[in-house]
Design a protein around this motif. Structure first.
Motif, PDB file in Angstrom:
ATOM      1  N   ALA A  33       0.821  -1.203   0.000  1.00  0.00           N
ATOM      2  CA  ALA A  33       0.000   0.000   0.000  1.00  0.00           C
ATOM      3  C   ALA A  33       0.853   1.251   0.000  1.00  0.00           C
ATOM      4  CB  ALA A  33      -0.915   0.003   1.224  1.00  0.00           C
ATOM      5  N   ALA A  34       2.107   1.131   0.459  1.00  0.00           N
ATOM      6  CA  ALA A  34       2.994   2.298   0.493  1.00  0.00           C
ATOM      7  C   ALA A  34       3.500   2.649  -0.893  1.00  0.00           C
ATOM      8  CB  ALA A  34       4.186   2.021   1.417  1.00  0.00           C
ATOM      9  N   SER A  35       3.301   1.766  -1.885  1.00  0.00           N
ATOM     10  CA  SER A  35       3.758   2.010  -3.247  1.00  0.00           C
ATOM     11  C   SER A  35       2.558   1.974  -4.179  1.00  0.00           C
ATOM     12  CB  SER A  35       4.786   0.942  -3.651  1.00  0.00           C
ATOM     13  OG  SER A  35       5.179   1.127  -4.982  1.00  0.00           O
ATOM     14  N   PRO A  36       1.943   3.102  -4.464  1.00  0.00           N
ATOM     15  CA  PRO A  36       0.729   3.127  -5.293  1.00  0.00           C
ATOM     16  C   PRO A  36       0.894   2.473  -6.642  1.00  0.00           C
ATOM     17  CG  PRO A  36       1.111   5.255  -4.242  1.00  0.00           C
ATOM     18  CD  PRO A  36       2.326   4.433  -3.987  1.00  0.00           C
ATOM     19  N   SER A  37       2.050   2.688  -7.292  1.00  0.00           N
ATOM     20  CA  SER A  37       2.226   2.128  -8.633  1.00  0.00           C
ATOM     21  C   SER A  37       2.215   0.612  -8.585  1.00  0.00           C
ATOM     22  CB  SER A  37       3.534   2.617  -9.248  1.00  0.00           C
ATOM     23  OG  SER A  37       4.644   2.199  -8.477  1.00  0.00           O
ATOM     24  N   GLN A  38       2.845   0.017  -7.540  1.00  0.00           N
ATOM     25  CA  GLN A  38       2.852  -1.424  -7.422  1.00  0.00           C
ATOM     26  C   GLN A  38       1.474  -1.930  -7.012  1.00  0.00           C
ATOM     27  OE1 GLN A  38       6.031  -2.514  -4.801  1.00  0.00           O
ATOM     28  NE2 GLN A  38       7.614  -1.769  -6.181  1.00  0.00           N
ATOM     29  N   ALA A  39       0.778  -1.174  -6.170  1.00  0.00           N
ATOM     30  CA  ALA A  39      -0.542  -1.598  -5.708  1.00  0.00           C
ATOM     31  C   ALA A  39      -1.515  -1.706  -6.864  1.00  0.00           C
ATOM     32  CB  ALA A  39      -1.072  -0.610  -4.669  1.00  0.00           C
ATOM     33  N   HIS A  40      -1.323  -0.894  -7.906  1.00  0.00           N
ATOM     34  CA  HIS A  40      -2.214  -0.915  -9.062  1.00  0.00           C
ATOM     35  C   HIS A  40      -1.681  -1.816 -10.169  1.00  0.00           C
ATOM     36  CE1 HIS A  40      -5.019   2.126  -7.640  1.00  0.00           C
ATOM     37  NE2 HIS A  40      -3.976   2.816  -7.201  1.00  0.00           N
ATOM     38  N   GLY A  41      -0.643  -2.602  -9.867  1.00  0.00           N
ATOM     39  CA  GLY A  41      -0.134  -3.560 -10.837  1.00  0.00           C
ATOM     40  C   GLY A  41       0.869  -2.989 -11.812  1.00  0.00           C
ATOM     41  N   HIS A  42       1.371  -1.761 -11.585  1.00  0.00           N
ATOM     42  CA  HIS A  42       2.356  -1.165 -12.479  1.00  0.00           C
ATOM     43  C   HIS A  42       3.752  -1.551 -12.023  1.00  0.00           C
ATOM     44  CE1 HIS A  42      -0.793   1.104 -14.396  1.00  0.00           C
ATOM     45  NE2 HIS A  42      -1.132   1.672 -13.253  1.00  0.00           N
ATOM     46  N   LYS A  43       4.588  -1.972 -12.965  1.00  0.00           N
ATOM     47  CA  LYS A  43       5.961  -2.306 -12.626  1.00  0.00           C
ATOM     48  C   LYS A  43       6.763  -1.027 -12.419  1.00  0.00           C
ATOM     49  CE  LYS A  43       6.148  -6.728 -15.037  1.00  0.00           C
ATOM     50  NZ  LYS A  43       6.852  -7.540 -16.059  1.00  0.00           N
ATOM     51  N   PRO A  44       7.622  -0.993 -11.401  1.00  0.00           N
ATOM     52  CA  PRO A  44       8.438   0.200 -11.178  1.00  0.00           C
ATOM     53  C   PRO A  44       9.457   0.370 -12.291  1.00  0.00           C
ATOM     54  CG  PRO A  44       9.154  -1.583  -9.755  1.00  0.00           C
ATOM     55  CD  PRO A  44       7.876  -2.043 -10.404  1.00  0.00           C
ATOM     56  N   GLY A  45       9.876   1.597 -12.518  1.00  0.00           N
ATOM     57  CA  GLY A  45      10.867   1.868 -13.549  1.00  0.00           C
ATOM     58  C   GLY A  45      12.236   1.349 -13.164  1.00  0.00           C
ATOM     59  N   VAL A  46      13.100   1.200 -14.158  1.00  0.00           N
ATOM     60  CA  VAL A  46      14.461   0.748 -13.921  1.00  0.00           C
ATOM     61  C   VAL A  46      15.263   1.902 -13.338  1.00  0.00           C
ATOM     62  CG1 VAL A  46      16.546  -0.153 -14.999  1.00  0.00           C
ATOM     63  CG2 VAL A  46      14.309  -0.890 -15.818  1.00  0.00           C
ATOM     64  N   THR A  47      15.941   1.667 -12.228  1.00  0.00           N
ATOM     65  CA  THR A  47      16.732   2.719 -11.596  1.00  0.00           C
ATOM     66  C   THR A  47      18.050   2.896 -12.342  1.00  0.00           C
ATOM     67  OG1 THR A  47      17.811   1.179 -10.078  1.00  0.00           O
ATOM     68  CG2 THR A  47      15.718   2.151  -9.357  1.00  0.00           C
ATOM     69  N   PRO A  48      18.718   4.051 -12.209  1.00  0.00           N
ATOM     70  CA  PRO A  48      19.983   4.271 -12.923  1.00  0.00           C
ATOM     71  C   PRO A  48      21.031   3.186 -12.690  1.00  0.00           C
ATOM     72  CG  PRO A  48      19.153   6.347 -12.084  1.00  0.00           C
ATOM     73  CD  PRO A  48      18.246   5.277 -11.535  1.00  0.00           C
ATOM     74  N   MET A  53      24.042  -1.480 -14.761  1.00  0.00           N
ATOM     75  CA  MET A  53      24.545  -2.816 -14.480  1.00  0.00           C
ATOM     76  C   MET A  53      24.065  -3.831 -15.510  1.00  0.00           C
ATOM     77  SD  MET A  53      24.259  -2.753 -10.310  1.00  0.00           S
ATOM     78  CE  MET A  53      24.953  -4.373 -10.008  1.00  0.00           C
ATOM     79  N   ARG A  54      22.850  -3.683 -16.025  1.00  0.00           N
ATOM     80  CA  ARG A  54      22.398  -4.617 -17.057  1.00  0.00           C
ATOM     81  C   ARG A  54      23.148  -4.345 -18.364  1.00  0.00           C
ATOM     82  NH1 ARG A  54      16.275  -2.991 -19.087  1.00  0.00           N
ATOM     83  NH2 ARG A  54      16.782  -0.943 -19.926  1.00  0.00           N
ATOM     84  N   GLU A  55      23.555  -3.087 -18.576  1.00  0.00           N
ATOM     85  CA  GLU A  55      24.398  -2.787 -19.737  1.00  0.00           C
ATOM     86  C   GLU A  55      25.765  -3.437 -19.590  1.00  0.00           C
ATOM     87  OE1 GLU A  55      24.148   1.460 -19.738  1.00  0.00           O
ATOM     88  OE2 GLU A  55      22.006   1.422 -20.190  1.00  0.00           O
ATOM     89  N   VAL A  58      25.704  -6.783 -21.135  1.00  0.00           N
ATOM     90  CA  VAL A  58      26.002  -6.794 -22.570  1.00  0.00           C
ATOM     91  C   VAL A  58      27.510  -6.804 -22.781  1.00  0.00           C
ATOM     92  CG1 VAL A  58      25.871  -5.450 -24.707  1.00  0.00           C
ATOM     93  CG2 VAL A  58      23.854  -5.666 -23.246  1.00  0.00           C
ATOM     94  N   LEU A  59      28.218  -5.967 -22.022  1.00  0.00           N
ATOM     95  CA  LEU A  59      29.676  -5.911 -22.133  1.00  0.00           C
ATOM     96  C   LEU A  59      30.291  -7.271 -21.818  1.00  0.00           C
ATOM     97  CD1 LEU A  59      32.398  -4.470 -22.382  1.00  0.00           C
ATOM     98  CD2 LEU A  59      32.111  -3.664 -20.018  1.00  0.00           C
ATOM     99  N   LYS A  60      29.827  -7.921 -20.768  1.00  0.00           N
ATOM    100  CA  LYS A  60      30.368  -9.241 -20.402  1.00  0.00           C
ATOM    101  C   LYS A  60      30.184 -10.240 -21.538  1.00  0.00           C
ATOM    102  CE  LYS A  60      29.765  -9.092 -15.335  1.00  0.00           C
ATOM    103  NZ  LYS A  60      29.201  -7.745 -15.143  1.00  0.00           N
ATOM    104  N   ARG A  61      29.044 -10.194 -22.191  1.00  0.00           N
ATOM    105  CA  ARG A  61      28.792 -11.141 -23.278  1.00  0.00           C
ATOM    106  C   ARG A  61      29.673 -10.847 -24.490  1.00  0.00           C
ATOM    107  NH1 ARG A  61      22.287 -12.129 -23.474  1.00  0.00           N
ATOM    108  NH2 ARG A  61      22.919 -13.431 -25.262  1.00  0.00           N
ATOM    109  N   PHE A 210      17.390  -1.522 -25.276  1.00  0.00           N
ATOM    110  CA  PHE A 210      18.271  -2.529 -24.698  1.00  0.00           C
ATOM    111  C   PHE A 210      17.984  -3.914 -25.268  1.00  0.00           C
ATOM    112  CE2 PHE A 210      18.776  -5.768 -21.348  1.00  0.00           C
ATOM    113  CZ  PHE A 210      20.143  -5.668 -21.113  1.00  0.00           C
ATOM    114  N   THR A 211      16.719  -4.251 -25.430  1.00  0.00           N
ATOM    115  CA  THR A 211      16.348  -5.573 -25.938  1.00  0.00           C
ATOM    116  C   THR A 211      16.908  -5.803 -27.334  1.00  0.00           C
ATOM    117  OG1 THR A 211      14.302  -5.521 -24.638  1.00  0.00           O
ATOM    118  CG2 THR A 211      14.419  -7.109 -26.448  1.00  0.00           C
ATOM    119  N   ALA A 212      16.866  -4.786 -28.182  1.00  0.00           N
ATOM    120  CA  ALA A 212      17.389  -4.923 -29.544  1.00  0.00           C
ATOM    121  C   ALA A 212      18.892  -5.181 -29.522  1.00  0.00           C
ATOM    122  CB  ALA A 212      17.071  -3.662 -30.351  1.00  0.00           C
ATOM    123  N   VAL A 213      19.608  -4.510 -28.624  1.00  0.00           N
ATOM    124  CA  VAL A 213      21.057  -4.708 -28.522  1.00  0.00           C
ATOM    125  C   VAL A 213      21.364  -6.125 -28.050  1.00  0.00           C
ATOM    126  CG1 VAL A 213      23.184  -3.932 -27.393  1.00  0.00           C
ATOM    127  CG2 VAL A 213      21.461  -2.260 -28.109  1.00  0.00           C
TER     128      VAL A 213
END
Length: 249
Positions: A33-48, A53-55, A58-61, A210-213
């Protein structure tokens, strides 16, 4: 909560509008309940940091592609020039011109202003410059498939040097630089940068970004036959007989 869950806290929580306290046995519905976006089923955005780190993934691969190129060349096989050239282009376009651009424009300045990790940041910037020089040489060397013995040796040397530098480079960023960056960046600015990073990604690489890369990297791995993750699993080992003991009774 897992580390990924903590990285994915909503913008509202990051901005401090709703204080979160997590204790053993905490009421999960109350936390949701403390996170309205999650309570309504919205996924939170990716943090910097998660974005950066996910980029690094790609470098590791791509480093794995370089390792396979080195292995084939040292075994006297034909240089996989087309695949290595495509991998180096991903390094140039996605890592150097985009990922490192974000670090140099947004991450490192926050650390300098906070008086943190100044020496580390200086070394990282120098390694960015050296990496671009090495990538330029790899791109030039793999422009043609026929390489002399000297050119093959130089290509192996450049790829090995790139791997040797970027493995500790990205590891230091993931374990030291990004956590400190998160700590010294105000919550509202931290949330804003998440939007900036996403907008820049879509501007440069389209809506799939990112997915295309990642798909480009996967195509290279398939061409080199290193895309099957299971092939990197060690074979089941068998216990060795202990020295000095006889198996006979």
């Amino acid at each position: 909560m897992s580390r990924r869950d903590l990285l994915g806290l909503s913008t509202v929580a990051l901005a401090g509008a709703v204080p979160l306290a997590v204790f053993p046995g905490a009421d999960i519905p109350a936390l949701a309940a403390a996170s309205p976006s999650q309570a309504h089923g919205h996924k939170p955005g990716v943090t910097p940091p998660e974005d950066l780190m996910r980029e690094h993934g790609v470098l590791k691969r791509v480093l794995l592609v370089y390792r396979e190129g080195i292995r084939r060349i040292q075994r006297g096989e034909q240089v996989p020039a087309q695949q290595l050239h495509a991998a180096a282009r991903i390094i140039r376009d996605f890592i150097e011109r985009y990922h490192e651009y974000l670090e140099e424009k947004y991450v490192f300045p926050h650390l300098r202003e906070a008086g943190r990790l100044r020496h580390t940041v200086a070394v990282l910037c120098q390694q960015h410059r050296r990496g671009r020089e090495v990538t330029a040489r790899i791109l030039a060397a793999t422009h043609h498939s026929r390489l002399s013995a000297h050119q093959r040796h130089a290509l192996v040397s450049d790829m090995a040097a790139f791997i040797r530098m970027y493995e500790p480079h990205e590891a230091r960023e993931d374990t030291v630089v990004f956590p400190v960056f998160r700590k010294v960046t105000p919550a509202r600015e931290f949330a804003r940068l998440g939007e900036v990073f996403e907008a820049e990604e879509h501007r440069r690489f389209g809506q799939r970004g990112f997915t295309a890369v990642v798909h480009r990297v996967t195509d290279i791995e398939k061409a080199l036959r290193i895309h099957d993750l299971s092939q990197f699993t060690p074979r089941k080992s068998h216990p060795h007989p202990q020295h000095g003991r006889s198996s006979a009774r």
